[in-house]
Scaffold this motif. Structure first.
Motif, PDB file in Angstrom:
ATOM      1  N   GLY A 104       0.805  -1.217   0.000  1.00 30.32           N
ATOM      2  CA  GLY A 104       0.000   0.000   0.000  1.00 30.32           C
ATOM      3  C   GLY A 104       0.837   1.265   0.000  1.00 30.32           C
ATOM      4  N   LEU A 105       1.785   1.379   0.925  1.00 27.77           N
ATOM      5  CA  LEU A 105       2.618   2.575   1.001  1.00 27.77           C
ATOM      6  C   LEU A 105       3.627   2.618  -0.144  1.00 27.77           C
ATOM      7  CD1 LEU A 105       3.267   2.826   4.856  1.00 27.77           C
ATOM      8  CD2 LEU A 105       1.620   4.096   3.460  1.00 27.77           C
ATOM      9  N   ALA A 106       4.049   1.443  -0.635  1.00 26.75           N
ATOM     10  CA  ALA A 106       4.954   1.419  -1.790  1.00 26.75           C
ATOM     11  C   ALA A 106       4.246   1.988  -3.021  1.00 26.75           C
ATOM     12  CB  ALA A 106       5.439   0.001  -2.055  1.00 26.75           C
ATOM     13  N   ILE A 107       2.936   1.679  -3.160  1.00 26.20           N
ATOM     14  CA  ILE A 107       2.162   2.237  -4.270  1.00 26.20           C
ATOM     15  C   ILE A 107       2.031   3.748  -4.121  1.00 26.20           C
ATOM     16  CG2 ILE A 107      -0.166   2.327  -5.257  1.00 26.20           C
ATOM     17  CD1 ILE A 107      -0.367  -0.688  -4.746  1.00 26.20           C
ATOM     18  N   VAL A 108       1.829   4.210  -2.897  1.00 20.38           N
ATOM     19  CA  VAL A 108       1.750   5.664  -2.648  1.00 20.38           C
ATOM     20  C   VAL A 108       3.043   6.343  -3.068  1.00 20.38           C
ATOM     21  CG1 VAL A 108       1.527   7.436  -0.871  1.00 20.38           C
ATOM     22  CG2 VAL A 108       0.099   5.396  -0.773  1.00 20.38           C
ATOM     23  N   LYS A 109       4.176   5.726  -2.737  1.00 17.02           N
ATOM     24  CA  LYS A 109       5.460   6.316  -3.101  1.00 17.02           C
ATOM     25  C   LYS A 109       5.625   6.386  -4.620  1.00 17.02           C
ATOM     26  CE  LYS A 109      10.443   5.660  -2.643  1.00 17.02           C
ATOM     27  NZ  LYS A 109      11.535   4.781  -2.135  1.00 17.02           N
ATOM     28  N   GLN A 110       5.223   5.314  -5.330  1.00 16.38           N
ATOM     29  CA  GLN A 110       5.346   5.320  -6.783  1.00 16.38           C
ATOM     30  C   GLN A 110       4.451   6.390  -7.404  1.00 16.38           C
ATOM     31  OE1 GLN A 110       7.473   3.705  -8.650  1.00 16.38           O
ATOM     32  NE2 GLN A 110       8.368   2.617  -6.925  1.00 16.38           N
ATOM     33  N   ILE A 111       3.233   6.541  -6.887  1.00 18.73           N
ATOM     34  CA  ILE A 111       2.324   7.567  -7.411  1.00 18.73           C
ATOM     35  C   ILE A 111       2.886   8.961  -7.128  1.00 18.73           C
ATOM     36  CG2 ILE A 111       0.030   8.577  -7.127  1.00 18.73           C
ATOM     37  CD1 ILE A 111      -1.025   5.757  -6.596  1.00 18.73           C
ATOM     38  N   ALA A 112       3.472   9.143  -5.943  1.00 10.43           N
ATOM     39  CA  ALA A 112       4.078  10.434  -5.602  1.00 10.43           C
ATOM     40  C   ALA A 112       5.215  10.760  -6.561  1.00 10.43           C
ATOM     41  CB  ALA A 112       4.573  10.413  -4.158  1.00 10.43           C
ATOM     42  N   GLU A 113       6.061   9.786  -6.857  1.00  9.10           N
ATOM     43  CA  GLU A 113       7.174  10.027  -7.766  1.00  9.10           C
ATOM     44  C   GLU A 113       6.686  10.347  -9.179  1.00  9.10           C
ATOM     45  OE1 GLU A 113       9.683   6.624  -7.491  1.00  9.10           O
ATOM     46  OE2 GLU A 113      10.580   7.244  -5.568  1.00  9.10           O
ATOM     47  N   ARG A 114       5.580   9.733  -9.596  1.00  9.48           N
ATOM     48  CA  ARG A 114       5.027  10.041 -10.913  1.00  9.48           C
ATOM     49  C   ARG A 114       4.579  11.502 -10.976  1.00  9.48           C
ATOM     50  NH1 ARG A 114       3.123   6.215 -14.221  1.00  9.48           N
ATOM     51  NH2 ARG A 114       3.204   7.977 -15.673  1.00  9.48           N
ATOM     52  N   HIS A 115       4.144  12.061  -9.854  1.00 11.41           N
ATOM     53  CA  HIS A 115       3.697  13.454  -9.787  1.00 11.41           C
ATOM     54  C   HIS A 115       4.804  14.397  -9.335  1.00 11.41           C
ATOM     55  CE1 HIS A 115      -0.272  11.478  -9.867  1.00 11.41           C
ATOM     56  NE2 HIS A 115      -0.769  12.650 -10.243  1.00 11.41           N
ATOM     57  N   GLN A 116       6.031  13.891  -9.250  1.00 12.01           N
ATOM     58  CA  GLN A 116       7.155  14.687  -8.735  1.00 12.01           C
ATOM     59  C   GLN A 116       6.834  15.218  -7.340  1.00 12.01           C
ATOM     60  OE1 GLN A 116       8.307  17.686 -11.592  1.00 12.01           O
ATOM     61  NE2 GLN A 116       8.225  16.269 -13.309  1.00 12.01           N
ATOM     62  N   ALA A 117       6.105  14.417  -6.583  1.00 12.37           N
ATOM     63  CA  ALA A 117       5.694  14.788  -5.227  1.00 12.37           C
ATOM     64  C   ALA A 117       6.576  14.081  -4.193  1.00 12.37           C
ATOM     65  CB  ALA A 117       4.229  14.437  -5.003  1.00 12.37           C
ATOM     66  N   ILE A 118       6.360  14.410  -2.934  1.00 10.26           N
ATOM     67  CA  ILE A 118       7.137  13.831  -1.844  1.00 10.26           C
ATOM     68  C   ILE A 118       6.164  13.259  -0.813  1.00 10.26           C
ATOM     69  CG2 ILE A 118       8.782  14.293   0.025  1.00 10.26           C
ATOM     70  CD1 ILE A 118       9.863  16.617  -1.620  1.00 10.26           C
ATOM     71  N   VAL A 119       6.386  12.010  -0.430  1.00 10.73           N
ATOM     72  CA  VAL A 119       5.599  11.403   0.637  1.00 10.73           C
ATOM     73  C   VAL A 119       6.529  11.107   1.798  1.00 10.73           C
ATOM     74  CG1 VAL A 119       5.871   9.070  -0.318  1.00 10.73           C
ATOM     75  CG2 VAL A 119       3.981   9.573   1.243  1.00 10.73           C
ATOM     76  N   SER A 120       6.074  11.426   3.002  1.00 10.01           N
ATOM     77  CA  SER A 120       6.924  11.259   4.187  1.00 10.01           C
ATOM     78  C   SER A 120       6.054  10.939   5.388  1.00 10.01           C
ATOM     79  CB  SER A 120       7.742  12.534   4.449  1.00 10.01           C
ATOM     80  OG  SER A 120       6.890  13.647   4.646  1.00 10.01           O
ATOM     81  N   ILE A 121       6.713  10.633   6.492  1.00  8.23           N
ATOM     82  CA  ILE A 121       6.015  10.287   7.725  1.00  8.23           C
ATOM     83  C   ILE A 121       6.618  11.059   8.879  1.00  8.23           C
ATOM     84  CG2 ILE A 121       7.522   8.278   8.062  1.00  8.23           C
ATOM     85  CD1 ILE A 121       5.229   6.932   9.582  1.00  8.23           C
ATOM     86  N   LYS A 122       5.782  11.407   9.851  1.00  5.87           N
ATOM     87  CA  LYS A 122       6.241  12.052  11.071  1.00  5.87           C
ATOM     88  C   LYS A 122       5.275  11.685  12.191  1.00  5.87           C
ATOM     89  CE  LYS A 122       3.768  16.419  10.401  1.00  5.87           C
ATOM     90  NZ  LYS A 122       3.871  17.895  10.332  1.00  5.87           N
ATOM     91  N   HIS A 123       5.564  12.126  13.399  1.00  6.90           N
ATOM     92  CA  HIS A 123       4.666  11.884  14.522  1.00  6.90           C
ATOM     93  C   HIS A 123       3.470  12.833  14.446  1.00  6.90           C
ATOM     94  CE1 HIS A 123       7.359   9.070  16.428  1.00  6.90           C
ATOM     95  NE2 HIS A 123       8.345   9.947  16.420  1.00  6.90           N
ATOM     96  N   SER A 124       2.302  12.322  14.789  1.00  9.77           N
ATOM     97  CA  SER A 124       1.088  13.135  14.750  1.00  9.77           C
ATOM     98  C   SER A 124       0.771  13.685  16.142  1.00  9.77           C
ATOM     99  CB  SER A 124      -0.085  12.287  14.258  1.00  9.77           C
ATOM    100  OG  SER A 124      -1.308  12.976  14.406  1.00  9.77           O
TER     101      SER A 124
END
Length: 429
Positions: free
Chosen positions: A394-414
């Motif tokens: 699931g998160l690997a797919i999010v990363k691939q979609i982000a890269e296709r959009h030249q976007a950045i996906v990251s995680i932090k504490h909420s």
């Protein structure tokens, strides 16, 4: 890279200075200073001439000849009575009567003249314009020498930098998914054998990736048919008269086959988004309205309370709606799986970008897992059950979609206590 060039340049300058120091020590400290010896011979020969003049024409003529020589050669002639001369000089001539001339540590010439009891010193007139000009010319040659050496170093660095930057450009292209990128093997662009080594490595890596993708697609496609048959036969078997224990076993089989179907679907979707040769269907999305529509669907799928904080005014986002929907589905469903009570989605407008944050109030993710969380098949907690941990795609797919959009996906504490996933998408692609 700039640091490497700067360190190399400073290293060459330091090596040059050390070479000069070594030359000074070896030639002038450890060996005979022949310039000094020659000056001594010249001074002795000149003194012999002066003594001849003194013996034949008298002391005054000899002193005048010395004075004329000093004036023409831009030197200063100083005459000391023997008892008025510096102690170190008078001691030299007193202890060694056979010594008629002497060079001190400052290269000042001291000498005696026949028919005279005085001590004479001959020193360079450093204030004379001619001497200043000679000193300037002697010093400026070092400036030209150092400048030429520095210019050579800079040109050499620029020459190497151009080749390294070309190789670096190919490396970044390869790292960004262009597995056809190869370094030029032309003599004007080669960095030793590094270009050829890079191409060899790139061939190996692209071959492995291609075979891995082919294997993944083949396995996923080939699994579809037997999984469907097992699922179909299990459903037929469930419609027959079975004991309670047998019915539970058949239900478990159906549940497992459904899970396998979901995993195959994820594998195939991951293989599709991983391909960089497919075009994006970019559309201008009114993000507030679009996200509100998705919220209705998400609330129907879960009992977790999902809240959304929209932008204060409607803004449009350039993105592929199908891929963006899949990425947010994965992030929201991931949050719902691990949330205790609520998931909070926040839209934040930044300069030339839009940030979508998905917060949950779960237990969060340990920071040691953050660098690997978006890798395919990685699970932050292997002890979790399958319903929570999913298939690791699931998160690997999010990363691939982000890269296709030249976007950045990251995680932090909420602030809610769990994890916060950030998807930052540029408004222009």
């Amino acid at each position: 890279m700039r640091r490497i060039y700067l360190e190399s340049f400073l290293g060459l300058i330091l090596l040059f200075i050390l070479s000069l120091v070594g030359y000074e020590v070896v030639v002038y400290q450890l060996n005979t200073d022949y310039d000094y010896v020659l000056k001594g011979y010249e001074a002795s020969a000149y003194q012999d001439l002066v003594n001849i003049i003194a013996d034949t024409q008298g002391k005054e003529v000899a002193v005048q000849a010395v004075q004329d020589y000093a004036n023409k050669t831009r030197r200063i002639l100083t005459i000391y009575p023997f008892d008025k001369a510096p102690d170190a000089i008078s001691d030299v001539f007193s202890r060694q009567p056979y010594v008629r001339l002497y060079h001190d540590d400052e290269q000042v010439l001291w000498f005696l003249i026949n028919q005279s009891s005085d001590i004479y010193s001959m020193d360079v007139n450093s204030d004379a314009p001619l001497i200043k000009r000679i000193d300037f010319d002697d010093n400026i040659v070092w400036l030209f020498f150092l400048s030429g050496f520095a210019l050579y170093c800079v040109l050499l660095m620029c020459f190497l930098s151009r080749r390294v930057r070309a190789l670096e450009k190919v490396t970044l292209a390869f790292a960004n998914g262009d597995f056809t990128a190869r370094a030029s093997l032309k003599g004007s662009k080669k960095v030793g054998s590094l270009n050829q080594s890079f191409n060899h490595m790139a061939d190996k890596i692209s071959g492995l990736i291609t075979s891995n993708r082919a294997l993944t697609n083949a396995v996923a496609h080939e699994l579809r048919t037997p999984i469907f048959r097992v699922h179909w036969q299990a459903e037929i078997l469930a419609d027959t008269s079975l004991e309670l224990q047998q019915r539970a076993g058949v239900a478990s089989i159906i549940e497992d086959t459904e899970e396998m179907e979901m995993m195959v679907d994820e594998l195939l979707y991951y293989a599709r988004v991983e391909r960089t040769d497919t075009d994006l269907n970019l559309q201008s999305l009114p993000i507030n309205e679009w996200l509100s529509e998705q919220l209705v669907r998400w609330n129907k799928e879960t009992v977790v309370d999902i809240e959304v904080t929209l932008l204060t005014q409607e803004s449009k986002l350039l993105a592929d709606p199908h891929l963006l929907k899949r990425a947010l589905d994965n992030l929201v469903r991931n949050g719902c799986r691990f949330a205790k009570q609520s998931v909070h989605i926040i839209l934040i407008e930044k300069e030339q970008a839009l940030c979508i944050e998905v917060h949950d109030d779960g237990d969060g993710v340990d920071e040691k897992h953050w660098p690997y969380l978006f890798d395919a098949f990685y699970s932050a907690d292997s002890a979790r059950n399958k319903k929570k941990s999913g298939h690791g795609l699931g998160l690997a797919i999010v990363k691939q979609i982000a890269e296709r959009h030249q976007a950045i996906v990251s995680i932090k504490h909420s602030p809610l206590g769990g994890a916060c996933f950030q998807l930052t998408i540029p408004n222009t692609i």
